[in-house]
Design an enzyme around this catalytic site. Structure first.
Site, PDB file in Angstrom:
ATOM      1  N   GLN A   1       0.813  -1.229   0.000  1.00 42.62           N
ATOM      2  CA  GLN A   1       0.000   0.000   0.000  1.00 42.62           C
ATOM      3  C   GLN A   1       0.836   1.263   0.000  1.00 42.62           C
ATOM      4  O   GLN A   1       0.276   2.366  -0.049  1.00 42.62           O
ATOM      5  CB  GLN A   1      -0.950   0.006   1.214  1.00 42.62           C
ATOM      6  CG  GLN A   1      -2.004  -1.077   1.187  1.00 42.62           C
ATOM      7  CD  GLN A   1      -2.964  -0.962  -0.002  1.00 42.62           C
ATOM      8  OE1 GLN A   1      -3.072   0.081  -0.658  1.00 42.62           O
ATOM      9  NE2 GLN A   1      -3.671  -2.040  -0.301  1.00 42.62           N
TER      10      GLN A   1
ATOM     11  N   CYS B   1      -9.381  -8.848   3.482  1.00 42.04           N
ATOM     12  CA  CYS B   1      -8.294  -9.797   3.804  1.00 42.04           C
ATOM     13  C   CYS B   1      -7.623  -9.452   5.135  1.00 42.04           C
ATOM     14  O   CYS B   1      -6.407  -9.551   5.285  1.00 42.04           O
ATOM     15  CB  CYS B   1      -7.256  -9.881   2.686  1.00 42.04           C
ATOM     16  SG  CYS B   1      -7.917 -10.505   1.155  1.00 42.04           S
TER      17      CYS B   1
ATOM     18  N   LYS C   1      -0.663  -2.095  -7.989  1.00 43.31           N
ATOM     19  CA  LYS C   1      -1.174  -1.105  -7.036  1.00 43.31           C
ATOM     20  C   LYS C   1      -0.448   0.230  -7.165  1.00 43.31           C
ATOM     21  O   LYS C   1      -0.609   1.121  -6.326  1.00 43.31           O
ATOM     22  CB  LYS C   1      -1.008  -1.628  -5.604  1.00 43.31           C
ATOM     23  CG  LYS C   1      -1.943  -2.786  -5.255  1.00 43.31           C
ATOM     24  CD  LYS C   1      -1.867  -3.096  -3.789  1.00 43.31           C
ATOM     25  CE  LYS C   1      -2.389  -4.470  -3.436  1.00 43.31           C
ATOM     26  NZ  LYS C   1      -3.840  -4.561  -3.448  1.00 43.31           N
TER      27      LYS C   1
HETATM   28  N1  7TS Z   1      -0.417  -6.657   1.544  1.00 42.13           N
HETATM   29  C1  7TS Z   1      -1.270  -5.607   1.649  1.00 42.13           C
HETATM   30  C2  7TS Z   1      -1.076  -4.618   2.738  1.00 42.13           C
HETATM   31  C3  7TS Z   1      -2.295  -5.483   0.709  1.00 42.13           C
HETATM   32  O1  7TS Z   1      -3.123  -4.452   0.816  1.00 42.13           O
HETATM   33  C4  7TS Z   1      -2.452  -6.459  -0.308  1.00 42.13           C
HETATM   34  C5  7TS Z   1      -3.596  -6.419  -1.279  1.00 42.13           C
HETATM   35  C6  7TS Z   1      -1.513  -7.490  -0.389  1.00 42.13           C
HETATM   36  C7  7TS Z   1      -0.527  -7.569   0.558  1.00 42.13           C
HETATM   37  C8  7TS Z   1      -1.552  -8.513  -1.483  1.00 42.13           C
HETATM   38  O2  7TS Z   1      -1.194  -7.939  -2.694  1.00 42.13           O
HETATM   39  P1  7TS Z   1      -1.257  -8.819  -4.043  1.00 42.13           P
HETATM   40  O3  7TS Z   1      -0.970  -7.822  -5.123  1.00 42.13           O
HETATM   41  O4  7TS Z   1      -0.216  -9.865  -3.938  1.00 42.13           O
HETATM   42  O5  7TS Z   1      -2.637  -9.375  -4.102  1.00 42.13           O
HETATM   43  N2  7TS Z   1      -4.699  -5.696  -0.815  1.00 42.13           N
HETATM   44  C9  7TS Z   1      -5.916  -5.641  -1.400  1.00 42.13           C
HETATM   45  C10 7TS Z   1      -6.944  -4.851  -0.890  1.00 42.13           C
HETATM   46  O6  7TS Z   1      -6.837  -4.144   0.099  1.00 42.13           O
HETATM   47  N3  7TS Z   1      -8.018  -5.002  -1.658  1.00 42.13           N
HETATM   48  O7  7TS Z   1      -7.735  -5.868  -2.636  1.00 42.13           O
HETATM   49  C11 7TS Z   1      -6.417  -6.279  -2.484  1.00 42.13           C
END
Ligand code: 7TS
Length: 407
Positions: free
Chosen positions: A203, A365, A226
């Protein structure tokens, strides 16, 4: 100072209507929209440079390899890593953390060792450590969250961060609370007891300056999608001496120095951790996303996003029957989570969508955190560089309509 009005024009997906209303995209913590330069970079790669990397001696393969390794150097600079070899490309934050939890943890943890986490971790920075604990006999401990104000209770660190702790993994910015954690302090505290630190920067990476050397972290994980990059590419930063002493976690082409029928030797990092054909096209586009963000200035982006989140927090606070999560002031990234007393989070999201507003609703999550706070879920508005104060007003107006509908 970027002109935020014209920045919006860089994002073609924002030029549309949803349910007859101009799209107000406030689900950036889940994934961000992509600027035209990033979309064009991906097309350019496939139209001109596409070939497999690291193996061909022909022109296209050499160009593709330069694009891929150029992206690695670009990402290293983006987070101020000491060398491109400290950048391992992965599918995203989740895979980056799983890599450390498989490779480093399996090689270094034994029964009775402690993995320290926090109560605000995304499942991606929690479940991989549960699996590692199950395999190694290590145990989990958690730094508590204070309550709705969403801070880590650092008064507990002396008690929790003992010599048995071998690894401390924590998020930079909470995806549910919006809290910005004091990462440099937490990394220093980990180091003081001989623990390695793992920072989940999912984030934060596209929202503020990231300097891994100033942070003092051992590992840092983030996702391209992101931060204005494309889906399917992410990064694990690791200190070189750690990566070079870790065993591979997947075997295959590209990661070996030598293979025999019964044994093989590995290349050093980063190839050691990139078995098989890597995601070179998306890595190239990620490098372009880094250029795009730096062109705007990450301090400016942070001010912009946090400013909108603060504005939203203040305006939402004025609504009746609302519960807001996260720090009331300061220490907040670009998002706000809230629960309306009489309306389920999924209903909030469905009805806001009728007004063209994209939110996320649910546990985000963060199930254990929700349980601790006595919530089944929240609605969340998360901002990025193309959002505006007028969109905050549209959100507030929509919530007022929703409250009226349910009253
Ligand atoms: N860590 C944090 C703090 C996150 O917000 C997310 C995804 C992940 C890990 C995982 O990231 P990925 O790209 O490997 O999936 N967060 C979110 C959310 O807040 N809404 O959808 C995905």
């Amino acid at each position: 100072m970027p002109s935020w009005k014209t920045v919006r024009d860089d994002f073609p997906a924002l030029r549309q209507q949803v349910n007859g209303q101009p799209l107000v995209y406030l689900d950036n913590a889940a994934t961000t929209q992509k600027p035209q330069v990033v979309i064009d970079a991906l097309s350019h790669f496939y139209e001109h440079d596409n070939a497999n990397v690291h193996r061909g001696l022909h022109a296209l393969s050499m160009r593709a390899t330069d694009d891929y390794e150029g992206a690695r150097a670009r990402v290293a600079k983006f987070i101020n890593a000491a060398a491109p070899e400290e950048i391992v490309f992965t599918r995203g934050t989740t895979e980056s953390i799983n890599l450390v939890a498989s490779s480093w943890a399996d090689a270094n943890l034994k029964p009775g060792d402690v993995i320290l986490l926090t109560e605000m971790e995304h499942h991606s920075n929690l479940v991989p450590w549960q699996l590692a604990a199950r395999r190694t006999g290590a145990v989990l401990r958690y730094v508590p969250v204070t309550g709705d104000d969403g801070r880590l209770d650092l008064t507990q660190l002396d008690r929790l961060l003992t010599r048995e702790v071998k690894l401390f993994a924590f998020t930079h910015i909470s995806n549910t609370l919006g809290t910005i954690n004091p990462v440099a302090e937490l990394c220093a505290r980990a180091r003081a007891v001989g623990a390695v630190s793992v920072v989940d920067a999912a984030q934060s990476s596209g929202h503020m300056p990231i300097d891994v050397r100033a942070m003092g972290c051992d590992f840092l994980a983030f996702s391209g999608h992101k931060m204005a990059g494309v889906t399917g590419i992410g990064v694990l930063y690791g200190r070189r001496h750690l990566l070079d002493t870790m065993p591979p976690w997947q075997g295959g082409g590209g990661m070996i120095a030598h293979v025999d029928f019964f044994e093989s030797r590995w290349k050093p990092s980063p190839e050691r951790f990139e078995a098989g054909t890597p995601n070179f096209a998306d890595a190239y586009a990620l490098g372009v996303a880094c250029d795009y963000l730096d062109g705007l200035g990450r301090e400016e982006i942070q001010r912009h996003d946090a400013g909108l989140a603060q504005l939203a927090y203040e305006k939402l606070s004025a609504l009746p029957k609302i519960r807001l999560l996260g720090p009331p002031d300061g220490e907040r990234g670009g998002l706000v989570s809230f629960a309306l007393h009489d309306v389920h989070a999924h209903d909030v999201v469905t009805l806001a969508d009728q007004d063209g507003i994209a939110l996320r609703g649910g546990h985000h999550c963060n199930q254990p955190l929700m349980k601790k706070l006595g919530l089944t879920g929240t609605a969340r508005a998360s901002f990025y560089l193309y959002n505006t104060a007028a969109e905050v007003d549209a959100l507030v107006a929509s919530l007022q309509r929703i409250q009226k509908f349910f009253s």
